[in-house]
Structure formats: structure tokens, C-alpha cells
Design an enzyme around this catalytic site. Structure first.
Site, PDB file in Angstrom:
ATOM      1  N   HIS A  17      -0.616   1.063   8.977  1.00 27.57           N
ATOM      2  CA  HIS A  17      -1.590   2.383   8.984  1.00 27.57           C
ATOM      3  C   HIS A  17      -1.943   2.413  10.470  1.00 27.57           C
ATOM      4  O   HIS A  17      -2.112   3.567  10.648  1.00 27.57           O
ATOM      5  CB  HIS A  17      -2.888   1.831   8.092  1.00 27.57           C
ATOM      6  CG  HIS A  17      -2.642   1.655   6.637  1.00 27.57           C
ATOM      7  ND1 HIS A  17      -3.093   0.566   5.841  1.00 27.57           N
ATOM      8  CD2 HIS A  17      -2.306   2.566   5.652  1.00 27.57           C
ATOM      9  CE1 HIS A  17      -2.864   0.656   4.341  1.00 27.57           C
ATOM     10  NE2 HIS A  17      -2.256   1.937   4.504  1.00 27.57           N
ATOM     11  N   LYS A  41      -7.169   3.250  -9.123  1.00 27.36           N
ATOM     12  CA  LYS A  41      -6.449   2.193  -8.495  1.00 27.36           C
ATOM     13  C   LYS A  41      -7.658   1.038  -8.740  1.00 27.36           C
ATOM     14  O   LYS A  41      -8.909   1.165  -8.259  1.00 27.36           O
ATOM     15  CB  LYS A  41      -6.333   2.111  -7.061  1.00 27.36           C
ATOM     16  CG  LYS A  41      -4.823   2.181  -6.856  1.00 27.36           C
ATOM     17  CD  LYS A  41      -4.744   2.286  -5.219  1.00 27.36           C
ATOM     18  CE  LYS A  41      -3.289   2.513  -4.881  1.00 27.36           C
ATOM     19  NZ  LYS A  41      -3.088   2.622  -3.267  1.00 27.36           N
ATOM     20  N   ARG A  90       6.819   6.483   4.864  1.00 28.08           N
ATOM     21  CA  ARG A  90       7.559   5.258   5.114  1.00 28.08           C
ATOM     22  C   ARG A  90       8.952   5.499   4.399  1.00 28.08           C
ATOM     23  O   ARG A  90       9.964   5.134   5.035  1.00 28.08           O
ATOM     24  CB  ARG A  90       7.049   4.278   4.399  1.00 28.08           C
ATOM     25  CG  ARG A  90       5.540   3.702   4.933  1.00 28.08           C
ATOM     26  CD  ARG A  90       5.071   2.733   3.978  1.00 28.08           C
ATOM     27  NE  ARG A  90       4.691   3.484   2.842  1.00 28.08           N
ATOM     28  CZ  ARG A  90       4.062   2.908   1.584  1.00 28.08           C
ATOM     29  NH1 ARG A  90       3.976   1.602   1.659  1.00 28.08           N
ATOM     30  NH2 ARG A  90       3.820   3.805   0.382  1.00 28.08           N
ATOM     31  N   SER A 128      -0.167  -2.548   1.564  1.00 25.15           N
ATOM     32  CA  SER A 128      -1.200  -3.419   1.161  1.00 25.15           C
ATOM     33  C   SER A 128      -0.908  -4.238   0.097  1.00 25.15           C
ATOM     34  O   SER A 128      -1.161  -5.476   0.150  1.00 25.15           O
ATOM     35  CB  SER A 128      -2.509  -2.667   1.085  1.00 25.15           C
ATOM     36  OG  SER A 128      -2.797  -1.553   2.039  1.00 25.15           O
TER      37      SER A 128
HETATM   38  N1  COA Z   1       1.869   1.679   6.246  1.00 24.42           N
HETATM   39  C1  COA Z   1       1.607   0.553   5.047  1.00 24.42           C
HETATM   40  N2  COA Z   1       1.278   0.977   3.947  1.00 24.42           N
HETATM   41  C2  COA Z   1       1.114   2.128   3.878  1.00 24.42           C
HETATM   42  C3  COA Z   1       1.132   3.308   4.797  1.00 24.42           C
HETATM   43  C4  COA Z   1       1.530   2.939   6.020  1.00 24.42           C
HETATM   44  N3  COA Z   1       1.870   3.962   7.137  1.00 24.42           N
HETATM   45  N4  COA Z   1       1.170   4.523   4.054  1.00 24.42           N
HETATM   46  C5  COA Z   1       0.684   4.210   2.872  1.00 24.42           C
HETATM   47  N5  COA Z   1       0.869   3.028   2.863  1.00 24.42           N
HETATM   48  C6  COA Z   1       0.466   2.255   1.318  1.00 24.42           C
HETATM   49  C7  COA Z   1      -0.777   1.772   1.089  1.00 24.42           C
HETATM   50  O1  COA Z   1      -0.958   0.745   1.765  1.00 24.42           O
HETATM   51  C8  COA Z   1      -0.973   1.643  -0.340  1.00 24.42           C
HETATM   52  O2  COA Z   1      -0.364   0.579  -0.570  1.00 24.42           O
HETATM   53  P1  COA Z   1      -0.685  -0.260  -2.001  1.00 24.42           P
HETATM   54  O3  COA Z   1      -0.528   0.774  -3.045  1.00 24.42           O
HETATM   55  O4  COA Z   1       0.140  -1.297  -1.960  1.00 24.42           O
HETATM   56  O5  COA Z   1      -2.225  -0.440  -2.059  1.00 24.42           O
HETATM   57  C9  COA Z   1       0.114   2.912  -0.733  1.00 24.42           C
HETATM   58  O6  COA Z   1       0.959   3.091   0.417  1.00 24.42           O
HETATM   59  C10 COA Z   1      -0.543   4.040  -1.190  1.00 24.42           C
HETATM   60  O7  COA Z   1      -1.146   4.862  -0.029  1.00 24.42           O
HETATM   61  P2  COA Z   1      -2.759   5.169   0.050  1.00 24.42           P
HETATM   62  O8  COA Z   1      -3.086   5.731   1.294  1.00 24.42           O
HETATM   63  O9  COA Z   1      -3.740   4.257  -0.407  1.00 24.42           O
HETATM   64  O10 COA Z   1      -2.721   6.184  -0.864  1.00 24.42           O
HETATM   65  P3  COA Z   1      -3.410   6.952  -2.231  1.00 24.42           P
HETATM   66  O11 COA Z   1      -2.393   7.533  -2.785  1.00 24.42           O
HETATM   67  O12 COA Z   1      -4.061   5.552  -3.041  1.00 24.42           O
HETATM   68  O13 COA Z   1      -4.442   7.704  -1.921  1.00 24.42           O
HETATM   69  C11 COA Z   1      -6.643   8.776  -1.348  1.00 24.42           C
HETATM   70  C12 COA Z   1      -5.767   7.454  -1.337  1.00 24.42           C
HETATM   71  C13 COA Z   1      -8.056   8.278  -0.972  1.00 24.42           C
HETATM   72  C14 COA Z   1      -5.937   9.669  -0.122  1.00 24.42           C
HETATM   73  C15 COA Z   1      -6.324   9.625  -2.369  1.00 24.42           C
HETATM   74  O14 COA Z   1      -6.897   8.890  -3.433  1.00 24.42           O
HETATM   75  C16 COA Z   1      -7.637  10.733  -2.724  1.00 24.42           C
HETATM   76  O15 COA Z   1      -7.047  11.793  -1.927  1.00 24.42           O
HETATM   77  N6  COA Z   1      -8.707  10.594  -3.412  1.00 24.42           N
HETATM   78  C17 COA Z   1      -9.820  11.532  -3.484  1.00 24.42           C
HETATM   79  C18 COA Z   1      -9.553  12.408  -4.861  1.00 24.42           C
HETATM   80  C19 COA Z   1      -8.565  13.592  -4.522  1.00 24.42           C
HETATM   81  O16 COA Z   1      -8.907  14.416  -3.730  1.00 24.42           O
HETATM   82  N7  COA Z   1      -7.518  13.726  -5.655  1.00 24.42           N
HETATM   83  C20 COA Z   1      -6.916  14.923  -5.662  1.00 24.42           C
HETATM   84  C21 COA Z   1      -5.644  14.688  -4.931  1.00 24.42           C
HETATM   85  S1  COA Z   1      -4.575  16.117  -5.137  1.00 24.42           S
END
Ligand code: COA
Length: 158
Positions: A17, A41, A90, A128
């Protein structure tokens, strides 16, 4: 220039990140790192813990602030006046999911663009969940997360 938002669950923040954040700062002078309570989640770290770790590991990086948000990400972006959502890519497997989210966010607000940054080679395999699994099984995570996050994970999985 307005702030860009780098949103994620950050459960917890990893070197992958931070790699995306630092490279995005070469393009956007100010970035708000944003995280939320997730409905889809189950998180290992509470929202407060995730925010504290994000603040600790970004405190020496200029142009960054860390915020929590509730509700839709596009609504939070509008509230901040941000026109750009940053996401990291990624592997090709990330693309389908990210494409769906980005197009849905674009539909929810046509003024907000999603900009993708490709992960550096050394972090392509990182997530993560994997870091937590390795720590739980006694593996070395020191190259995968900052030292403060390593300590927090070790405490958590004890
Ligand atoms: N390096 C390491 N890991 C990475 C990474 C990077 N560059 N980019 C993504 N990841 C991993 C994260 O660690 C996570 O891993 P895990 O599943 O093992 O925990 C995974 O990729 C998912 O990434 P994350 O950034 O947590 O994305 P998410 O899909 O959970 O989205 C929000 C999180 C907050 C952005 C999303 O839930 C959101 O937008 N919420 C608001 C509600 C909303 O607007 N909903 C409508 C969407 S259309």
C-alpha cells in the site's frame, strides 16, 4: 490541485500500500488515505486501529492525511472535493474486480475518475490476509510491512 483519495480496508496497511501511495504522490501533491467500517469484510483490526497504524506509517510522508469515512466512497470524495480515486493493481486477477468497482463509481458520480497505479514487482504477491496468515504461522513478515505494523500484527495473532 484538489486532493486525491487512496481508499482501502488497510487491515492492516502493508509495504505494498505504501508503495502505491508514494508513487501516487509523484502525480498528486496531496492524497487523503481513507478507510471505513466494512460491511462486506470481517476485519482483524478495528477501524481505530487501522487509522492509528495508517497515521503512524505515513507521519513522515508529506502531502498525506488519513481519514475515516462512512457510506459511499464517491459521497466522501464529493465531500472532500476530490476528483480522483486511486487504486493499486497487482495482478490481472485484480483487474476484473477493480474494473467493476471503478465503472460503478463512475456511474454513481461521473465527475470522479479512478486512476490505477501498478504495484512494484516486489509487492505483486502481497495482501493483508497473506501477511496475517504468515504471522499466525510464525513466518517472517519484516520485509512485507513497516516495523510498527509488524509489532501490531504479532500482538494481534498471539
Ligand atoms: N499492496 C498490497 N495489498 C493490496 C494492494 C497493494 N498495492 N492493493 C490491494 N491490496 C489488497 C488489500 O490488502 C486487500 O487484501 P485482503 O483482502 O487480503 O485484506 C485486498 O487487496 C482488497 O483491497 P482493499 O483496498 O481492502 O479494497 P476493498 O475492495 O476491500 O475496498 C473500499 C475497500 C473501502 C475502497 C471499498 O470497500 C469501498 O469503496 N467502500 C465504500 C462503499 C462503497 O462506496 N461501495 C460501492 C463501491 S462501487
Amino acid at each position: 490541485m484538489n486532493t486525491a483519495i487512496y481508499a482501502g480496508t488497510f487491515d492492516p496497511v502493508t509495504n505494498g500500500h505504501l508503495d502505491i501511495l508514494k508513487r501516487a504522490l509523484n502525480v498528486f501533491p496531496h492524497i487523503t488515505v481513507a478507510t471505513a467500517e466494512t460491511i462486506s469484510k470481517h476485519c482483524t483490526f478495528s477501524l481505530d486501529e487501522r487509522l492509528s497504524l495508517l497515521r503512524l506509517v505515513t507521519q513522515d510522508i508529506g502531502g498525506v492525511d488519513v481519514r475515516a469515512f462512512e457510506g459511499l466512497l464517491v459521497d466522501f470524495a464529493r465531500e472532500l472535493g476530490a476528483k480522483v480515486i486511486i487504486r493499486g493493481l497487482r495482478q490481472t486477477t485484480d483487474f476484473d474486480y477493480e474494473f467493476q468497482i471503478a465503472t460503478m463509481n463512475a456511474r454513481l458520480d461521473t465527475n470522479i475518475q479512478t486512476v490505477f497505479f501498478l504495484s512494484s514487482l516486489e509487492y505483486l504477491h502481497l495482501s493483508s490476509s497473506l501477511v496475517k496468515e504468515i504471522a499466525t504461522l510464525g513466518g517472517d513478515i519484516s520485509q512485507l510491512v513497516p516495523p510498527q505494523v509488524e509489532d501490531a500484527i504479532i500482538q494481534k495473532v498471539k
